[in-house]
Each structure stands twice: as structure tokens, then as C-alpha cells.
Design an enzyme around this catalytic site. Structure first.
Site, PDB file in Angstrom:
ATOM      1  N   ARG A 126       5.568   0.339  -0.469  1.00 53.85           N
ATOM      2  CA  ARG A 126       5.297   1.529   0.325  1.00 53.85           C
ATOM      3  C   ARG A 126       3.827   1.893   0.192  1.00 53.85           C
ATOM      4  NH1 ARG A 126       8.599   6.276   0.679  1.00 53.85           N
ATOM      5  NH2 ARG A 126       7.798   7.592   2.371  1.00 53.85           N
TER       6      ARG A 126
ATOM      7  N   LYS B 121      15.124  -1.269   5.361  1.00 53.28           N
ATOM      8  CA  LYS B 121      14.311  -1.074   4.159  1.00 53.28           C
ATOM      9  C   LYS B 121      13.641  -2.414   3.862  1.00 53.28           C
ATOM     10  CE  LYS B 121      14.361   0.930  -0.449  1.00 53.28           C
ATOM     11  NZ  LYS B 121      13.282   0.060  -0.944  1.00 53.28           N
TER      12      LYS B 121
ATOM     13  N   GLU C  44      16.886   2.872   9.602  1.00 53.27           N
ATOM     14  CA  GLU C  44      15.790   1.905   9.649  1.00 53.27           C
ATOM     15  C   GLU C  44      16.068   0.835   8.609  1.00 53.27           C
ATOM     16  OE1 GLU C  44      11.545   3.510  10.036  1.00 53.27           O
ATOM     17  OE2 GLU C  44      12.626   5.157   9.098  1.00 53.27           O
TER      18      GLU C  44
ATOM     19  N   GLU D 148       5.134   0.285   5.280  1.00 54.85           N
ATOM     20  CA  GLU D 148       5.458  -0.747   4.290  1.00 54.85           C
ATOM     21  C   GLU D 148       4.447  -1.881   4.408  1.00 54.85           C
ATOM     22  OE1 GLU D 148       8.544  -1.862   1.317  1.00 54.85           O
ATOM     23  OE2 GLU D 148       8.091  -0.031   2.445  1.00 54.85           O
TER      24      GLU D 148
ATOM     25  N   LYS E  82      18.437   5.845   0.633  1.00 52.03           N
ATOM     26  CA  LYS E  82      18.260   4.392   0.688  1.00 52.03           C
ATOM     27  C   LYS E  82      19.589   3.747   0.317  1.00 52.03           C
ATOM     28  CE  LYS E  82      16.116   4.480  -3.921  1.00 52.03           C
ATOM     29  NZ  LYS E  82      14.876   4.191  -4.677  1.00 52.03           N
TER      30      LYS E  82
ATOM     31  N   ARG F 126       2.371   4.207  -3.359  1.00 56.57           N
ATOM     32  CA  ARG F 126       3.273   5.359  -3.322  1.00 56.57           C
ATOM     33  C   ARG F 126       2.930   6.388  -4.388  1.00 56.57           C
ATOM     34  NH1 ARG F 126       9.190   3.624  -4.285  1.00 56.57           N
ATOM     35  NH2 ARG F 126       9.474   5.809  -4.809  1.00 56.57           N
TER      36      ARG F 126
END
Length: 525
Positions: A233, A228, A226, A273, A396, A248
Site C-alpha cells: 500500500r 486486494k 475490490e 497499491e 479485508k 502505509r
């Protein structure tokens, strides 16, 4: 109050995360109720006293100390609570010389009228030593700044109580200070407190940076990819008529994003996000999103100019059904079905990125900057949604940082253990013969380098503006940053995303630092 003061003192001077956890665990195990609960509330910012303003504290000390002496001391120390704690003249003629307990301070201030608050504070300051005064002032002004986040305090609690931090997070939002039921559970005297039936926070699943050694042992066919996205978040929780947007770390940020909350007319827990829109579905820069962050409320103009929406990654609950035990691919299918059925406004799905292997992924990652994207996320297809940061399921893979040679322009004192050092640095680049500021950084250097930087600032100060010093243009800082965006708030017209000191170029003349034109070519439109 003395136990709390000792804890705050120790935390200020403890540099390591594990050391802070040990200090907190020892405090929780040796301090009785309700003292430890009120201390926990202070550390997690669940305790506020709105009437104890810094201006009122200054008025108190001005009545006891020469204002010029206080101003000079405050300029040197850089922290209001520390300055007052050290300079406060002790009086020994008060009838009651016993220092207050932490519960006494909390209960008394909660019951006091506005006009009584500062008289109470003055009396307590007279009975405490310098450490106690420092802790009291930090407590009542709500600015502890001792290097302990709410997450770290919860981690220390979990380690001390020998429970999983995810379990603690599950019930956290149903708890209230001084947390008697929480400590009873952690000491094995009762069952875990109920999670509650409202819109509580569920701890997020986090990722690890993808390193070269990780790639060598991974099969890319086991992972989905996906983008970023360059936002923040969030977790959306809607249940039983309650609607919450959490960061987050579990902070409730709903008040800053009513345009999201208004469209949460469903019963689910979603991971996504938070972004700001520009046009139809186009992502605006992070600088636009910053206009909406850290606000308790927003104006109608902000809502119109910086409309928020959420790009959805995952679904944790669908109604009362807990989906976290399903695999990523199973949850993704449920998310797509849920989204198709509900069609929530101000939300869309983060698309999966097809790829054939590492070479294709690397090319996608390198081109991400052109589309205001931070990089890629790799999620193992068979991974359950596990709270915390397990190694292996999610990675990530961020794009490489940009770097620029800048010139130090201003320095400001830090806070906490850095309050005696100039540690917050504003830097600029050349526009013609003039330096214009382009960013500010306060990390990226070692403690030893901080000492050298502080000495350089003191020896080359040309002007003082309260706690800020302007320095001669002689030191080059190589700054790393993620991206740069247009900004009306900066004289240069530009703002960096996540700037940090990459290297101190003691060897490089300031005249050879970069120019504004170089930074302008890096701008994300």
C-alpha cells in the site's frame, strides 16, 4: 542520557503494546525539552550518525577486551550493543566522570569530524553504566530494535497529548527534531503546528479482517468490492512541485521508485497499491516486487527488469480540495474523472468487482490465489475516508493460508528481548534424501514455545556458523504462508510469501515432512 537509557531498558523488556505506550507517555510527560524530542527522533528513525559504524565499535572493544572473550560473548548474547555494554571494562581515572546528556551526544556528534567520532564514543562509554552504554550504542548505530515503530511512538504522543493521531500525522512531515513546537502544542501552550504546503503524508484509512460474526451483521448491498492486490500500500503525493511516494506507515520510499515519481506531474494525493508489471498490465509476483523494496536507489537494470506501477484505489485531494469527507462512491467517481482527465503513466484504476451476494463473493475470494490476488476488500459505499482503523467501513477478506510440514534446519539469535534466544528459524523440505531450505520465520509461536524451541536448538546443534546454528533434522514445523513464487536466490528455487510457524509438530517424524514437489504444485506462476 540516563532518562533515555532507562526508557530503552524498559521498552526492551515490555512485551505489550499498551505497556509500551504507557512507558512512552510517562517519558514524554516527565522529560524536559530537548531531551524528549531527541529521544522521539531516535525512536522514529529521524536521527542518524553515519560515522558510528558497527565495525568501528568492534575495534574499540578489541582494544580493551581479549578478542576471543569478546567473540564468545557476542556469540552468546547475539547483539553487538548489548555485548559491548556488558563487557566494556569501566575506568575510573578519567578527569571528567559525568555521563553525557542526550542533547550533548547529539550536538557533539553532529559537529564532530569523522576522525573524532570514535574517540568521543570511547570517552562516553567510560562514563556510563551498562544501561547507559547500551542506550548510547543503540542510538548512534541507529538500530534501537525495542519494539517501537514510528506509528506506535506517534500513537503514544497522541494519547498523551489527548489529540487524534490523524491530526498529529497531518503535521508530522512539517516538523523537525527536537520537535519543540510539537510538544508545545501537545501541552496546550500553542496552536497545532502548520501542516506545511509541501508533499506531506496523510494518514491512511485501514481495514479490519472480515470474521464470520461480522458477515452475519452486514448487508452486502451496502458495500462495494475490490480485489486486494498482492503488493504494498502506498500514498502518492504531488504538490507544489514536490513529489513523494509514502509507505502505509508514512516512510518516504520515493528513492526506490523513480519510475513512479517521474510520472507524478499532477497536483493530487492518491491511495493505491504498488506493484511490479509483467507484460502489459499483468501483475508480477510479490517476489519480483521485493527486488525493489528497502533500497535507497535502484539500478537501470532493476528498473528494466522489475518495472513498477501503481493501481489506484482512492483520491484524497484533488489540487487543494480535500475529498476525504465524501462518501466512497463519490470519491470513486472523482477518481475516475481525475484519471480520465490526467491519464498518468505507470498507473491504472483498481476495478470494482460486481457481485450479487455472499455466495458469489466467497467463490471469487477462493479463486483469487490463481490470479496472484490476496483476496477481496469490502468498502461501505457511504464511508468517508477516515484515518486509522475504524471498525465497520472497510473489511479485508483474505484467501485462506497455505500450510506445509517442514523440517527445522538452522536457527539464529533474535534481537532486543529475544537476543538470548534462538528465535529466527530456517526450515526446509525434502528433495530426494536432501533437505533444501524454502523459508524463514520468526513468529507464530508463544513465549513458552520459544523457550522449548531454544532448548531444542541448543541440545541438537551439529555445527555453528557465528550466531547461526545448524541442527539435526529432527523437528517438524507446520508453516503457514500466503503464496509461493519462483526464486533464483534460494537453493530450492522457491520463496514463500509471509511464512509463519503455524504449529510445532513435536509428534511427527522429520522423514514424514513434505517434499519439494508438493510446494512446487503451489507455485504462483
Amino acid at each position: 542520557m540516563n532518562r533515555f537509557a532507562t526508557l530503552i531498558d524498559a521498552l526492551v523488556f515490555m512485551p505489550s503494546r499498551n505497556g509500551k505506550i504507557r512507558l512512552l507517555a510517562d517519558f514524554f510527560s516527565t522529560t524536559p525539552d530537548p531531551d524528549r524530542g531527541w529521544a522521539l527522533a531516535a525512536l522514529t528513525e529521524a536521527l542518524t550518525f553515519n560515522e558510528a559504524k558497527p565495525a568501528a565499535i568492534r575495534q574499540l572493544v578489541a582494544a580493551r577486551v581479549d578478542p576471543e572473550l569478546f567473540a564468545l560473548s557476542y556469540d552468546y548474547v547475539g547483539d553487538l550493543a548489548e555485548t559491548v555494554a556488558l563487557i566494556w571494562p569501566e575506568r575510573h581515572d578519567r578527569a571528567n566522570s559525568l555521563p553525557p546528556s542526550l542533547p550533548e551526544v547529539v550536538d557533539t556528534l553532529r559537529a564532530a569530524k569523522r576522525a573524532q567520532v570514535m574517540d568521543l564514543v570511547e570517552g562516553w562509554l567510560d562514563t556510563l553504566d551498562s544501561s547507559g552504554r547500551f542506550a548510547l550504542l543503540k542510538l548512534i548505530t541507529g538500530s534501537l530494535r525495542v519494539g517501537v515503530s514510528a506509528r506506535l511512538a506517534k500513537t503514544a504522543l497522541a494519547e498523551w497529548g489527548k489529540v487524534d493521531v490523524g491530526e498529529l500525522e497531518e503535521c508530522w512531515h512539517g516538523l523537525t527534531p527536537p520537535y519543540l513546537d510539537l510538544f508545545a502544542w501537545l501541552e496546550g501552550r500553542s496552536e497545532r503546528p502548520a501542516a506545511g504546503h509541501g508533499a506531506g503524508f496523510r494518514p491512511l484509512m485501514l481495514s479490519h479482517p472480515l470474521e464470520e460474526e461480522d458477515r452475519a451483521g452486514l448487508n452486502p448491498a451496502d458495500y462495494s468490492a475490490e480485489w486486494k492486490w498482492d503488493g504494498i500500500r502506498v500514498q502518492l503525493v504531488a504538490k507544489g512541485g514536490e513529489r513523494r511516494v509514502y509507505s502505509r506507515t508514512g516512510d518516504d520510499v520515493s528513492g526506490a521508485f523513480p519510475d513512479i515519481v517521474d510520472h507524478m506531474s499532477f497536483d493530487a494525493v492518491l491511495d493505491g497499491e504498488l506493484l511490479v508489471a509483467r507484460g502489459e498490465g499483468e501483475v508480477a509476483s510479490f517476489n519480483d516486487l521485493q527486488q525493489r523494496l528497502n533500497r535507497k536507489a535502484v539500478t537501470a537494470k532493476m528498473l528494466q527488469e522489475f518495472p513498477a506501477w501503481v493501481r489506484l484505489y482512492d483520491i484524497l485531494f484533488d489540487g487543494d480540495e480535500d475529498l476525504r469527507g465524501l462518501t466512497f462512491l463519490e470519491r470513486r467517481a472523482r477518481l475516475e474523472r481525475w484519471y480520465g482527465a490526467v491519464q498518468p503513466r505507470r498507473m491504472d484504476l483498481s476495478p470494482l468487482v460486481p457481485f450479487a451476494g455472499w455466495a458469489e463473493l466467497e467463490a471469487l475470494r477462493e479463486n483469487a490465489r490463481e490470479n496472484s490476488i490476496e483476496g477481496l476488500m469490502l468498502k461501505r459505499r457511504d464511508s468517508a475516508y477516515t484515518a486509522g482503523r475504524p471498525k465497520g467501513p472497510w473489511f479485508k477478506w483474505k484467501r485462506g493460508a497455505l500450510t506445509l510440514d517442514t523440517v527445522l534446519m538452522y536457527a539464529q539469535r533474535g534481537h532486543g528481548k529475544r537476543s538470548s534466544y534462538y528465535s529466527d528459524f530456517t526450515f526446509g523440505v525434502w528433495r530426494g534424501d536432501e533437505l533444501v531450505p524454502v523459508g524463514k520465520a520468526y513468529f507464530g509461536f508463544t513465549d513458552a514455545e520459544l523457550v522449548e524451541l531454544d532448548r531444542w536448538v541448543r541440545n541438537r546443534t551439529v555445527r555453528k556458523y557465528g550466531p547461526v546454528r545448524e541442527v539435526e533434522p529432527g523437528l517438524v514445523l507446520e508453516v503457514a504462508f500466503d503464496s509461493v513464487h519462483p526464486s533464483n536466490r534460494h537453493k530450492s528455487g522457491l520463496a514463500m510469501r509471509f511464512p509463519r510457524v503455524h504449529r510445532i509438530r513435536w509428534d511427527k517424524p522429520a522423514g514424514e515432512a513434505d517434499r519439494l514437489e508438493t510446494l512446487q504444485r503451489m507455485v504462483v506462476a
